[in-house]
Design a protein around this motif. Structure first.
Motif, PDB file in Angstrom:
ATOM      1  N   ARG A   1       0.495   0.922   6.323  1.00  0.00           N
ATOM      2  CA  ARG A   1      -0.955   0.912   6.452  1.00  0.00           C
ATOM      3  C   ARG A   1      -1.351   1.659   7.722  1.00  0.00           C
ATOM      4  O   ARG A   1      -0.844   1.352   8.807  1.00  0.00           O
ATOM      5  CB  ARG A   1      -1.487  -0.523   6.502  1.00  0.00           C
ATOM      6  CG  ARG A   1      -1.212  -1.301   5.229  1.00  0.00           C
ATOM      7  CD  ARG A   1      -1.728  -2.721   5.308  1.00  0.00           C
ATOM      8  NE  ARG A   1      -1.438  -3.461   4.091  1.00  0.00           N
ATOM      9  CZ  ARG A   1      -1.734  -4.731   3.909  1.00  0.00           C
ATOM     10  NH1 ARG A   1      -2.322  -5.419   4.881  1.00  0.00           N
ATOM     11  NH2 ARG A   1      -1.443  -5.329   2.774  1.00  0.00           N
ATOM     12  N   PRO A   2      -2.252   2.624   7.598  1.00  0.00           N
ATOM     13  CA  PRO A   2      -2.646   3.422   8.764  1.00  0.00           C
ATOM     14  C   PRO A   2      -3.188   2.558   9.900  1.00  0.00           C
ATOM     15  O   PRO A   2      -4.045   1.698   9.698  1.00  0.00           O
ATOM     16  CB  PRO A   2      -3.739   4.338   8.200  1.00  0.00           C
ATOM     17  CG  PRO A   2      -3.451   4.409   6.739  1.00  0.00           C
ATOM     18  CD  PRO A   2      -2.922   3.056   6.369  1.00  0.00           C
ATOM     19  N   GLY A   3      -2.666   2.796  11.103  1.00  0.00           N
ATOM     20  CA  GLY A   3      -3.128   2.077  12.273  1.00  0.00           C
ATOM     21  C   GLY A   3      -2.543   0.694  12.426  1.00  0.00           C
ATOM     22  O   GLY A   3      -2.532   0.146  13.527  1.00  0.00           O
ATOM     23  N   ARG A   4      -2.054   0.114  11.339  1.00  0.00           N
ATOM     24  CA  ARG A   4      -1.454  -1.225  11.390  1.00  0.00           C
ATOM     25  C   ARG A   4       0.066  -1.143  11.525  1.00  0.00           C
ATOM     26  O   ARG A   4       0.659  -1.833  12.363  1.00  0.00           O
ATOM     27  CB  ARG A   4      -1.807  -2.018  10.129  1.00  0.00           C
ATOM     28  CG  ARG A   4      -0.948  -3.262   9.921  1.00  0.00           C
ATOM     29  CD  ARG A   4      -1.273  -3.988   8.627  1.00  0.00           C
ATOM     30  NE  ARG A   4      -0.168  -4.844   8.223  1.00  0.00           N
ATOM     31  CZ  ARG A   4       0.069  -6.051   8.726  1.00  0.00           C
ATOM     32  NH1 ARG A   4      -0.713  -6.538   9.669  1.00  0.00           N
ATOM     33  NH2 ARG A   4       1.096  -6.761   8.295  1.00  0.00           N
ATOM     34  N   SER A   5       0.693  -0.288  10.717  1.00  0.00           N
ATOM     35  CA  SER A   5       2.154  -0.236  10.708  1.00  0.00           C
ATOM     36  C   SER A   5       2.709   1.161  10.966  1.00  0.00           C
ATOM     37  O   SER A   5       3.926   1.322  11.062  1.00  0.00           O
ATOM     38  CB  SER A   5       2.691  -0.764   9.373  1.00  0.00           C
ATOM     39  OG  SER A   5       2.047  -0.135   8.282  1.00  0.00           O
ATOM     40  N   ALA A   6       1.849   2.168  11.083  1.00  0.00           N
ATOM     41  CA  ALA A   6       2.298   3.530  11.379  1.00  0.00           C
ATOM     42  C   ALA A   6       1.101   4.357  11.813  1.00  0.00           C
ATOM     43  O   ALA A   6      -0.050   4.017  11.512  1.00  0.00           O
ATOM     44  CB  ALA A   6       2.964   4.166  10.157  1.00  0.00           C
TER      45      ALA A   6
END
Length: 394
Positions: free
Chosen positions: A305-310
């Motif tokens: 997930r963008p910004g959450r996990s990468a």
């Protein structure tokens, strides 16, 4: 090698065999081939008879390639199995110089794993045999979009490894069964090796689709900005081939243990692929403790997930890669948070659940208890046009 088999409880009481049709001789590891081998290994461990048929050339190949095909074939059958191959003796590997359909029995299962092997099936279908097409990517740069779409429509049963491929293939053919890719949580894990705080790792491959040249350009820009870091890589091509002038410790086609240790030594792993079916190296790097910087290739959003996990960047933009890398190199706590979240999002993707679904799709499953029902929920996927700036911090 001795092949083992068991009776699968079919109404006829016959033993069934799964044949995988594979393009190439399997001497160089890649994500798609490793998935095929992992499926074969785990089906065999569940008692199924599995045979792998490797083809060096196809009837459509140009004649000028024949000498090279023959040389590759003779070299492969004389060589020991590559170090990265981990198959039980019960999985039989066949080598064919020229592609041909294996001798099969009624109720056998034939799985094409590449567009050329699917064309082989189209020309040689046999009554009573179940045919499948394992689709791991949208490889338009090899076969062309029209050709791939026709194959999807003609396939008996399409098996896809990710939700974005499921949507794509169903939209064209109405025929797709999701068999999510998985990662070996037992093998890929932090081993206690010393992690280098400012080390960037990437997979350096000759294929332009992998974006290795973009990563090299980004590393040069990062160095020019005055940022200090170390570079390590693995794959089939040294980064110097793409113009890297900086020191880099490169590992040429290493085995899986070495790759795991490389993941464990790095603080950041970057993938710049232009197209991916799922993103296997990102998953492996996650389990070994790396924070991730990835292109907005569709498959990278399957479990991230963008910004959450990468942190993500638009494909082909070296300057964006350099910005993301620099931002994360200076923020170890943020890297740790991204990795924790990525691990949580990856947790449903186990091989046990994936092979449960594969057995059901192939029609060779024993009766499964409800406790083994897969629960692959995945992650939200924004349209590709909206993804390039997600996770952009600083």
């Amino acid at each position: 090698m001795v092949a083992l088999s068991r009776r699968m409880g079919s109404p006829e009481g016959k033993t069934m065999t799964v044949h995988y049709l594979v393009a190439g001789l399997g001497q160089k590891p890649n994500g798609g081939l490793r998935i095929i081998y992992e499926q074969a290994r785990r089906l065999a461990e569940r008692g199924h008879r599995v045979e792998l048929h490797h083809f060096e050339r196809f009837p459509s190949d140009r004649l000028r390639r024949v000498p090279r095909n023959v040389w590759n074939f003779l070299s492969a059958i004389r060589a020991k199995p590559p170090r990265w191959i981990n198959l039980p003796d019960s999985v039989v590997r066949h080598y064919h110089l020229v592609a041909r359909m294996p001798v099969v029995m009624p109720s056998d299962k034939i799985v094409a794993t590449y567009w050329k092997t699917h064309e082989l099936i189209e020309a040689n279908k046999q009554a009573g045999v179940d045919y499948f097409y394992l689709i791991q990517g949208f490889e338009t740069w090899i076969a062309g979009e029209a050709r791939l779409h026709r194959q999807w429509r003609d396939a008996s049963t399409n098996l896809v490894v990710s939700k974005h491929l499921e949507r794509m293939v169903k939209g064209v053919s109405g025929n797709a069964i999701l068999i999510p890719n998985a990662v070996d949580f037992d093998f890929f894990a932090e081993t206690g090796a010393r992690r280098r705080n400012r080390t960037i790792l990437f997979c350096s491959m000759a294929s332009s689709n992998k974006g290795s040249k973009d990563i090299v350009e980004a590393l040069e820009l990062l160095h020019q900005s005055g940022c200090e870091f170390e570079i390590r890589s693995f794959g089939d091509t040294h980064p110097a081939t793409f113009g890297l002038s900086l020191p880099c410790e490169h590992f040429q086609l290493p085995d899986q243990t070495v790759i795991r240790d490389l993941y464990g030594s790095a603080s950041l792993f970057v993938s710049a692929s232009y197209s991916e079916g799922w993103g296997l190296t990102l998953a492996e790097a996650t389990l070994c403790g790396c924070a991730l910087v990835a292109s907005n290739a569709e498959g990278h959003f399957e479990f991230l997930r963008p910004g959450r996990s990468a942190f993500f960047f638009r494909r082909g933009q070296a300057q964006a890669i350099a910005r993301k890398l620099r931002f994360l190199l200076d923020r170890p706590e943020l890297r740790s948070r991204l990795n924790r979240n990525a691990r949580a999002d990856l947790s449903p993707y186990t091989w046990e659940q994936s092979v449960d679904l594969l057995e059901q799709a192939l029609g060779i499953a024993d009766r499964l208890s409800s406790s083994r029902s897969p629960r692959i929920t995945g992650t939200d996927c924004a349209p590709a046009s909206d993804r390039g700036n997600h996770g952009r911090r600083g």
